[in-house]
Design a protein around this motif. Structure first.
Motif, PDB file in Angstrom:
ATOM      1  N   THR A  20       0.829  -1.196   0.000  1.00 18.49           N
ATOM      2  CA  THR A  20       0.000   0.000   0.000  1.00 18.49           C
ATOM      3  C   THR A  20       0.864   1.247   0.000  1.00 18.49           C
ATOM      4  OG1 THR A  20      -1.826  -1.108   1.118  1.00 18.49           O
ATOM      5  CG2 THR A  20      -1.693   1.266   1.386  1.00 18.49           C
ATOM      6  N   THR A  23      -1.606   6.299  -2.891  1.00 22.59           N
ATOM      7  CA  THR A  23      -2.640   6.289  -3.925  1.00 22.59           C
ATOM      8  C   THR A  23      -3.170   4.898  -4.246  1.00 22.59           C
ATOM      9  OG1 THR A  23      -0.990   6.170  -5.686  1.00 22.59           O
ATOM     10  CG2 THR A  23      -1.741   8.369  -5.023  1.00 22.59           C
ATOM     11  N   ASN A  24      -2.558   3.865  -3.715  1.00 21.14           N
ATOM     12  CA  ASN A  24      -3.006   2.502  -3.972  1.00 21.14           C
ATOM     13  C   ASN A  24      -3.123   1.740  -2.660  1.00 21.14           C
ATOM     14  OD1 ASN A  24      -2.987   2.281  -7.000  1.00 21.14           O
ATOM     15  ND2 ASN A  24      -0.886   2.973  -6.646  1.00 21.14           N
ATOM     16  N   SER A  26      -4.139  -1.895  -0.764  1.00 21.23           N
ATOM     17  CA  SER A  26      -4.259  -3.336  -0.957  1.00 21.23           C
ATOM     18  C   SER A  26      -4.539  -3.953   0.398  1.00 21.23           C
ATOM     19  CB  SER A  26      -2.959  -3.895  -1.542  1.00 21.23           C
ATOM     20  OG  SER A  26      -3.073  -5.275  -1.742  1.00 21.23           O
ATOM     21  N   ASN A 117      -7.927  -4.317  -4.159  1.00 18.67           N
ATOM     22  CA  ASN A 117      -6.938  -3.320  -4.519  1.00 18.67           C
ATOM     23  C   ASN A 117      -7.727  -2.109  -4.999  1.00 18.67           C
ATOM     24  OD1 ASN A 117      -4.353  -4.726  -4.199  1.00 18.67           O
ATOM     25  ND2 ASN A 117      -5.209  -6.077  -5.746  1.00 18.67           N
ATOM     26  N   GLU A 119      -7.396   2.003  -6.263  1.00 21.72           N
ATOM     27  CA  GLU A 119      -6.586   3.154  -6.649  1.00 21.72           C
ATOM     28  C   GLU A 119      -7.365   4.405  -6.265  1.00 21.72           C
ATOM     29  OE1 GLU A 119      -5.244   5.165 -10.769  1.00 21.72           O
ATOM     30  OE2 GLU A 119      -4.648   3.060 -10.520  1.00 21.72           O
TER      31      GLU A 119
END
Length: 171
Positions: A20, A23-24, A26, A117, A119
């Motif tokens: 992680t 901006t992303n 998981s 996941n 974004e």
């Protein structure tokens, strides 16, 4: 780390810090009771059922029901979440009667663990495009609910078959 987790997932999304960044995100879904296994209801057309009344205007909807306490958790509703739903609002929420069980194609089981996941929308861009133009509709913190992409992966509890199920761009 103060992860930008979408509001509807705050209590059930367990972030994998190693995968992680800002901006992303998981991680996996874990019920409030601690259970990691769910029955999944959805209206995703890759498992099209001719007895269901799908509408092209229905947004993708995924609901997880805890295998232990039976609590229902909204995982995703394209009509109200993500950039398309939150900002554009051009889809309608699928009815509960239009949702069907996700079934393992290998063993027929309906119990799964779920990983996600996500974004996250760029906060500065969201403020420029949405908050500045529609200040009565959006706040700067809404950027986490206007995420750009969601991927939902499932793993069958019975046979351990992993499936990269949904990968959806939302802007």
């Amino acid at each position: 780390m103060n992860d930008p987790i979408p509001t509807h997932l705050k209590t059930i999304f367990r972030v994998n810090e190693h995968e992680t960044n800002a901006t992303n995100l998981s991680g996996s879904i874990v019920c409030d009771c601690g259970c990691e296994y769910f029955t999944i209801l959805h209206n995703e057309n890759r498992q099209y059922d001719p007895s269901m009344s799908y509408s092209e205007q229905d947004g993708l909807k995924v609901v997880a029901i805890c295998n232990n306490c039976r609590k229902k958790h909204l995982i995703f509703d394209e009509a109200t979440q993500g950039y398309n739903g939150l900002v554009c609002g051009d889809l309608k929420t699928a009815l509960a009667s239009d949702l069907t069980d996700y079934i393992c194609h290998k063993c027929g089981s309906t119990i799964f663990s779920i990983s996600l996941n996500i974004e996250i929308e760029d906060k500065e861009q969201f403020i420029e495009e949405c908050v500045n133009e529609y200040p009565d509709k959006f706040s700067p913190d809404d950027y986490v609910d206007a995420f750009d992409w969601i991927a939902i992966n499932v793993c069958c509890k019975k046979c351990s078959k992993e499936v990269e199920w949904i990968s959806l761009e939302l802007s």
